[in-house]
Design an enzyme around this catalytic site. Structure first.
Site, short mmCIF file in Angstrom:
data_model
loop_
_atom_site.label_atom_id
_atom_site.label_comp_id
_atom_site.label_asym_id
_atom_site.label_seq_id
_atom_site.Cartn_x
_atom_site.Cartn_y
_atom_site.Cartn_z
N SER A 103 104.10 59.51 -46.64
CA SER A 103 104.42 59.15 -45.26
C SER A 103 105.34 57.95 -45.23
O SER A 103 105.95 57.61 -46.24
CB SER A 103 103.12 58.89 -44.48
OG SER A 103 103.41 58.85 -43.10
N ASN A 104 105.44 57.29 -44.09
CA ASN A 104 106.30 56.12 -43.99
C ASN A 104 105.64 55.11 -43.06
O ASN A 104 104.54 55.34 -42.57
CB ASN A 104 107.69 56.52 -43.49
CG ASN A 104 107.59 57.23 -42.16
OD1 ASN A 104 107.13 56.67 -41.16
ND2 ASN A 104 108.00 58.50 -42.14
N ARG A 105 106.30 53.98 -42.81
CA ARG A 105 105.63 52.86 -42.14
C ARG A 105 105.66 52.95 -40.62
O ARG A 105 105.23 52.03 -39.94
CB ARG A 105 106.28 51.55 -42.59
CG ARG A 105 105.95 51.22 -44.04
CD ARG A 105 106.59 49.92 -44.46
NE ARG A 105 106.29 48.86 -43.51
CZ ARG A 105 107.07 47.78 -43.33
NH1 ARG A 105 108.19 47.66 -44.02
NH2 ARG A 105 106.73 46.86 -42.46
#
Ligand code: CTP
Length: 414
Positions: free
Chosen positions: A210-212
């Site tokens: 995923s990402n932030r």
């Protein structure tokens, strides 16, 4: 602020006796700043934490706290009948129990029985109390009766404890309250689909890529569109408080593929699509059916590209539909954003320089450049709610321009 000649919408702001009652002062101030008429009602215990004078000075009318000592002999019926929304922040466990039981033993609970307006409660208490079945059952009862809830957040509590129970941020509470009051805005009659959060691409049954992205900007956009009268579908990967509202549907998704399939259905009816989600560009080609363990050695994960959802939506754009893309950049954001604007074929590109302080992931603030075919507008560091409104201002302008060209119905609504 309400349009000239529009009577201000009326909120009864109930404050009950918890340590976070001081934050209700900020809720009151922000509501008044947004052009809302605020009548504060403080319980006897709230007065142990905050002064009536503070609320009287900030609100539209003096604060009240008693069923019997006020100028009007029946203050609760007048307050209840004239309210467009009753907002209780903070809502203690004791208040929730009294409200769920239908008691009317103070001005606030009596007002709640006397009102037909929507109600929003924002609980705040220690974690143990919040998790107690009696509190949760009372909340379930209230939810069943149509009461909206902004749940507490996790963080520092009174007496040095840390956990779930802290009153939600006043800005979020006000944004939900304003959305519940919405319905008279410049997007009424419009359907808006908003995507939010980072997609999660599974690796195996327990891991994902995923990402932030926190989803805060996307959620702020959905709430702002709701407040401005739109019928909103929020397609999101994150759990964040959203108001229960007849014009808002929330669809929870995880992967880019799930997001794409929901949005392709939405795009057939949406007037506006806002792709605020941070979609993973790659996903594991194969998802392991069993958890990868160290015994299997260092995994050799082969990736494949995810669908470019935005390009797909632009490809099937209906006449008059406005499509908004986002670009999170770290180098030369304006030039890269303009190139992305052209490449993706969007009507509006919102560019973040995520390397700048206070901008992008996880912050409550943002600074963006909003690009259209013939304009580039800088929005300096401000709240994500204000950024959402700046983006929607551009959307409304483009929709109005298209109506001018096509004579599409709905122009007289604005
Ligand atoms: N986007 C999308 N589907 C993808 C990747 C991105 O719909 N698979 C959308 C995002 O929601 C955003 C816009 O495209 O609105 C730009 O996303 P961004 O990640 O900045 O652009 P990319 O095309 O992925 O280019 P790069 O990451 O290489 O800069």
């Amino acid at each position: 602020m309400p349009a000239e000649g529009t009577p201000a919408q009326r909120v009864v702001l109930g404050v009950t006796g918890g340590i976070s009652a001081y934050k209700a002062v900020e809720v009151c101030r922000r509501l008044v700043e947004a052009g809302v008429h605020v009548s504060p009602v403080l319980t006897a215990d709230a007065l142990r934490f905050v002064g009536k004078t503070t609320f009287s000075a900030l609100a539209s009318v003096p604060a009240q706290s008693s069923l019997f000592d006020e100028a009007s002999p029946i203050p609760h019926t007048r307050l209840g009948q004239s309210a467009d929304l009753v907002l209780v922040a903070p809502a203690t466990a004791d208040f929730l129990a009294r409200y769920a039981a239908g008691m009317a033993n103070d001005l606030l609970t009596a007002t709640l029985l006397a009102t037909r307006a929507p109600v929003l409660v924002c609980p705040a208490m220690h974690t143990e109390m919040w998790e107690h079945p009696s509190v949760q059952e009372n909340l379930d009862t209230l939810r069943r009766r149509g009461v909206s809830v902004v749940p507490p957040e996790s963080g520092a509590l009174a007496a040095g404890d840390v956990g779930v129970g802290r009153l939600a941020d006043p800005a979020s509470i006000v944004s939900v309250a304003l959305a519940m009051l919405g319905g008279r805005g410049d997007l009424s009659g419009r359907r808006v689909a908003v995507s939010a959060g980072g997609t999660r691409e599974p690796i195996d049954p327990v891991r994902h890529l995923s990402n932030r992205s926190s989803g805060k900007q996307g959620h702020a956009l959905a709430i702002a569109a709701l407040r401005r009268g739109a019928e909103v579908t929020l397609v999101t990967t994150v759990e964040r408080p959203v108001p229960a509202h007849p014009r808002l549907s929330v669809v929870r998704v995880d992967t880019a593929a799930e997001m794409e399939s929901v949005l392709s259905i939405e795009s057939d009816k949406a007037d506006v699509i806002v792709m605020a989600a941070a979609v993973a560009d790659f996903r594991p080609k194969q998802v392991a059916t069993k958890k990868l363990t160290k015994d299997d050695g260092v995994p050799n994960i082969v990736f494949e590209p995810t669908p470019d959802i935005l390009c797909g939506l632009v490809g099937r754009r209906r006449a008059g539909q406005v499509i908004v893309g986002f670009a999170a950049e770290t180098d030369d954001p304006v030039a890269r954003g303009r190139r992305k604007f052209e490449r993706k074929g969007v009507d509006i590109m919102v560019v973040n320089d995520v390397s700048a302080p206070g901008v992008g992931f996880d912050h409550d603030t943002n600074a963006v450049t909003i690009m259209t075919a013939d304009e580039t507008e800088e929005v300096p560091l401000t709240t994500k709610d204000a950024v959402a409104d700046a983006v929607l201002d551009k959307v409304v302008a483009l929709l109005a321009g298209q109506e001018g060209r096509t004579g599409a119905p709905g122009a007289e609504e604005h």
